[in-house]
Structures are given as structure tokens and as C-alpha cells.
Write an enzyme that holds these catalytic residues in place. Structure first.
Site, mmCIF file in Angstrom:
data_model
loop_
_atom_site.group_PDB
_atom_site.id
_atom_site.type_symbol
_atom_site.label_atom_id
_atom_site.label_comp_id
_atom_site.label_asym_id
_atom_site.label_seq_id
_atom_site.Cartn_x
_atom_site.Cartn_y
_atom_site.Cartn_z
ATOM 1 N N TYR A 8 0.842 -1.197 0.000
ATOM 2 C CA TYR A 8 0.000 0.000 0.000
ATOM 3 C C TYR A 8 0.887 1.261 0.000
ATOM 4 O O TYR A 8 0.810 2.097 -0.899
ATOM 5 C CB TYR A 8 -0.935 -0.001 1.231
ATOM 6 C CG TYR A 8 -1.616 1.319 1.423
ATOM 7 C CD1 TYR A 8 -2.548 1.774 0.488
ATOM 8 C CD2 TYR A 8 -1.317 2.135 2.516
ATOM 9 C CE1 TYR A 8 -3.161 3.010 0.640
ATOM 10 C CE2 TYR A 8 -1.922 3.375 2.669
ATOM 11 C CZ TYR A 8 -2.844 3.799 1.729
ATOM 12 O OH TYR A 8 -3.435 5.032 1.873
ATOM 13 N N ASP A 59 2.073 -2.592 11.954
ATOM 14 C CA ASP A 59 1.640 -1.369 12.635
ATOM 15 C C ASP A 59 2.814 -0.693 13.358
ATOM 16 O O ASP A 59 3.334 -1.232 14.338
ATOM 17 C CB ASP A 59 0.578 -1.700 13.692
ATOM 18 C CG ASP A 59 -0.828 -1.476 13.206
ATOM 19 O OD1 ASP A 59 -1.014 -0.761 12.205
ATOM 20 O OD2 ASP A 59 -1.751 -2.015 13.847
HETATM 21 N N1 UDP Z 1 -6.861 -0.814 15.581
HETATM 22 C C1 UDP Z 1 -7.296 -1.610 16.629
HETATM 23 N N2 UDP Z 1 -8.449 -2.326 16.459
HETATM 24 C C2 UDP Z 1 -9.185 -2.301 15.321
HETATM 25 C C3 UDP Z 1 -8.743 -1.457 14.254
HETATM 26 C C4 UDP Z 1 -7.570 -0.748 14.421
HETATM 27 O O1 UDP Z 1 -6.656 -1.682 17.673
HETATM 28 O O2 UDP Z 1 -10.215 -2.995 15.240
HETATM 29 C C5 UDP Z 1 -5.633 -0.017 15.737
HETATM 30 C C6 UDP Z 1 -4.593 -0.282 14.673
HETATM 31 O O3 UDP Z 1 -3.786 -1.373 15.047
HETATM 32 C C7 UDP Z 1 -3.835 1.036 14.644
HETATM 33 C C8 UDP Z 1 -4.903 2.075 14.994
HETATM 34 O O4 UDP Z 1 -5.978 1.336 15.600
HETATM 35 O O5 UDP Z 1 -2.857 1.064 15.661
HETATM 36 C C9 UDP Z 1 -5.436 2.802 13.780
HETATM 37 O O6 UDP Z 1 -5.777 1.824 12.808
HETATM 38 P P1 UDP Z 1 -6.590 2.158 11.504
HETATM 39 O O7 UDP Z 1 -6.815 0.861 10.772
HETATM 40 O O8 UDP Z 1 -7.797 2.960 11.844
HETATM 41 O O9 UDP Z 1 -5.640 3.117 10.670
HETATM 42 P P2 UDP Z 1 -4.106 2.937 10.173
HETATM 43 O O10 UDP Z 1 -3.273 3.573 11.252
HETATM 44 O O11 UDP Z 1 -3.835 1.484 9.978
HETATM 45 O O12 UDP Z 1 -4.079 3.716 8.911
#
Ligand code: UDP
Length: 327
Positions: free
Chosen positions: A140, A283
């Protein structure tokens, strides 16, 4: 200005389309509706087309005398990009290249590109600046970085002026809570916590509680979709007098996963069952933006500087659209 909005039926693209129209521009939406929603586009011309269709893109640009292109049409799931890299490079890279080729053929030289904080990979810094090394760790982020690099080189030919805007975590609903986030499947934290608060899912899983952060959960910089749109308008305007704009877009303040959950609980007045789960692959512990360049060079100022204010707009949208958009 006549602006072709690729992906204008999607979450950020539909908000941008509305903001362009409100600011005296003439947006024309180009979308294949594979992810976007027809119901999110109101009162503007709509072309149902695929970005792989060079002929249709070229014809659309010529017929509508397009002067600039904003490109929002991309796949956005980091995990999916790891399991299906070819699909991501096809859509996010090859299709963007087709858009750029159609622009060159049609003589359109202004391009505003949705890039991402994922171009930085796992940066070992507090606030990320545009100079922080680009080391994408998944298809991505890598596909977005590829498009930025293509724009850099095409810009040197003098046939392209471009703005690459590196979003941090886009969220919230625009147009007074009328244009919100409706992804299938949904993977983003804020809508998922809201679903849990609405009783649409049983719980919210926290992906990792052993990160080196104050409460052990990941920290992100959440930026309201309207603030993204205002930066796009300014980026487009800047291309009248400059060839290249590259800016981070965040509010410069990080919130942990637990803080997001607590804020949704506060805004909704509902309890949410929390399940502590394993880390999600890829992450980084902390991603927060230094957006001073956008403020300095574009004159941008985010309106939403508190997570609570952002979540209130998202909560409002989800409650008025409990099943998402109707089409
Ligand atoms: N996250 C989480 N539970 C979920 C979805 C996301 O703990 O069900 C965490 C994810 O690991 C990250 C943060 O929330 O640390 C933001 O994730 P998101 O997918 O919203 O955005 P990203 O940072 O991946 O663009």
C-alpha cells in the site's frame, strides 16, 4: 476550475467534490463504484468509469475541458495489500499511471494526489516531517510512494504540476455530518468503535497492548476529512504558481487506541466491550505528523484539533446512516 475527481464517490473524494462545488469550482466525478457510493455524490456530473480505461479517461478530460485532476481512487487496506500485492500495484500504481498518461495526452497539467503516512514505514522519530526517510513496509505505502516518484520525474519535464498530500489518519464526517465513512469491509478504528457503541458489533479488539507507548497501544494522528479537503483546495491553488507541493497532513497530536475508545464512549454515552488482542502486522507504534510545512507554505490551518470534536461528527453520521449509504 473544472476538476476531475477520480474516486469522487468514495469517502474523502465525495467530501472533496462537495467542497470544490461550494468553492466555485466545477467537479466532475469519475468512479467505478467498486468501493464508492452513488448516494454520496450530489448535484454534479458523474462518469461511471474504470481507471484502467485510458480512452474513457481521455475522452472525459477532453469533453469536459478538465483543468486539474484530483486522485482519490485507491485501495487502502494495509493488510490486504500484503496478501494481494499485485492487486494493489495494479489499482494504486498502474491505474494512477493511466490517469497521468491521459492527462499528458489531454494537456491537463495539474494533479493533486492522495498520498499517505505509510510512505514513511516505521519511522524512528517523534513528529514526522516530509524529509523523514521514505521506507514503505507494505505494498500500500510502496505503491503510493511509486506514484509520488513518477510525479517527481514527470514534473521535471514541465508537463506536470503536482501536489502530493500525505494523509495521516483520515476520519470524521463532513458537510455537517452528511458525508461519512462507509467502507466494506470496515477496518478503521473510529468507525469500528462506533459500531460497537451502536451495538452493530459485539466488541472492539485492541491490536497490541505492549507497544512502547504510555498506555501500551498504538498512537495515531487523526485528521478530520474537512481539514483534508481544505488542504486540497489550497494545494490546487498553489499549483498556479508552483510546480511541486509535498506536504504532510495531520494535526500534530497523537491519540492512543485506548484514548480513541474512551472518547467514543464519552461522545456516545454508551459502553463498549474491549478485547485485548495480538498486534496487527505492520503497525508502527507511533505515527504523528509535523504539518508545519502545509501551514507555512499553503496557509493551511486544521479546524478540528480535538479528537472529541472529530468523533462527534462521525457519531452523528453513523447514527443517521445506521446501515451506511443506500447505494
Ligand atoms: N486498531 C485496533 N483495532 C481495530 C482497528 C484498528 O486496535 O479494530 C488499531 C490499529 O492497530 C492502529 C490504529 O488502531 O494502531 C489505527 O488503525 P486504523 O486501521 O484505523 O488506521 P491505520 O493507522 O492502519 O491507517
Amino acid at each position: 476550475m473544472k476538476v476531475l475527481v477520480c474516486g469522487g464517490a468514495g469517502y474523502i473524494g465525495s467530501n472533496m467534490t462537495a467542497v470544490l462545488a461550494q468553492n466555485g469550482h466545477e467537479p466532475i466525478v469519475y468512479d467505478n463504484l467498486s468501493k464508492g457510493h452513488r448516494a454520496a455524490v450530489h448535484g454534479v456530473k458523474f462518469v461511471h468509469g474504470d481507471l484502467s480505461n485510458f480512452e474513457l479517461l481521455l475522452r472525459t478530460m477532453r469533453e469536459h475541458r478538465i483543468e486539474a485532476v484530483m486522485h482519490f481512487a485507491a485501495f487502502i487496506e494495509v493488510g490486504e495489500s500484503v496478501s494481494q500485492p499485485l492487486r494493489y500495484y495494479r489499482n494504486n500504481l498502474a491505474n494512477a499511471l493511466t490517469v497521468l498518461e491521459a492527462m499528458e495526452n489531454a494537456g491537463v497539467d495539474k494533479f493533486v494526489f492522495s498520498s499517505t503516512a505509510a510512505v514513511y514505514g516505521m519511522p524512528d522519530v517523534g513528529l514526522i516531517t516530509e524529509e523523514t526517510p521514505k521506507n514503505p513496509i507494505n505494498p500500500y505505502g510502496d505503491s503510493k510512494w511509486d506514484v509520488e516518484r513518477i510525479c517527481q520525474f514527470q514534473c521535471r519535464t514541465r508537463r506536470l504540476r503536482y501536489a502530493a498530500l500525505r494523509y495521516f489518519n483520515a476520519c470524521g464526517a463532513g458537510q455537517d455530518g452528511k458525508l461519512g465513512e462507509d467502507h466494506t469491509p470496515e477496518s478503521h478504528l473510529i468507525p469500528l468503535v462506533i459500531y460497537a457503541a451502536m451495538g452493530k458489533r459485539a466488541d472492539i479488539k485492541i491490536f497490541g497492548t505492549d507497544y512502547p507507548t504510555s498506555d501500551g497501544t498504538c498512537i495515531r494522528d487523526y485528521i478530520h476529512v474537512e481539514d483534508l479537503c481544505s488542504a486540497h483546495l489550497l494545494g490546487l491553488k498553489a499549483l498556479d504558481s508552483t510546480n511541486e507541493v509535498v506536504c504532510n497532513l495531520g494535526i500534530g497530536k497523537g491519540y492512543s487506541v485506548r484514548q480513541v475508545i474512551d472518547t467514543v464512549k464519552k461522545v456516545s454515552g454508551k459502553d463498549v466491550k474491549v478485547v485485548e488482542d495480538q498486534r496487527r502486522a505492520g503497525d508502527p507504534p507511533v505515527l504523528t505528523a509535523d504539518s508545519s510545512k502545509a501551514m507555512r507554505e499553503l496557509g493551511w490551518k486544521p479546524k478540528y484539533t480535538s479528537l472529541e470534536g472529530i468523533i462527534e461528527t462521525a457519531w452523528k453520521w453513523h447514527n443517521s446512516h445506521p446501515d451506511g449509504y443506500e447505494d
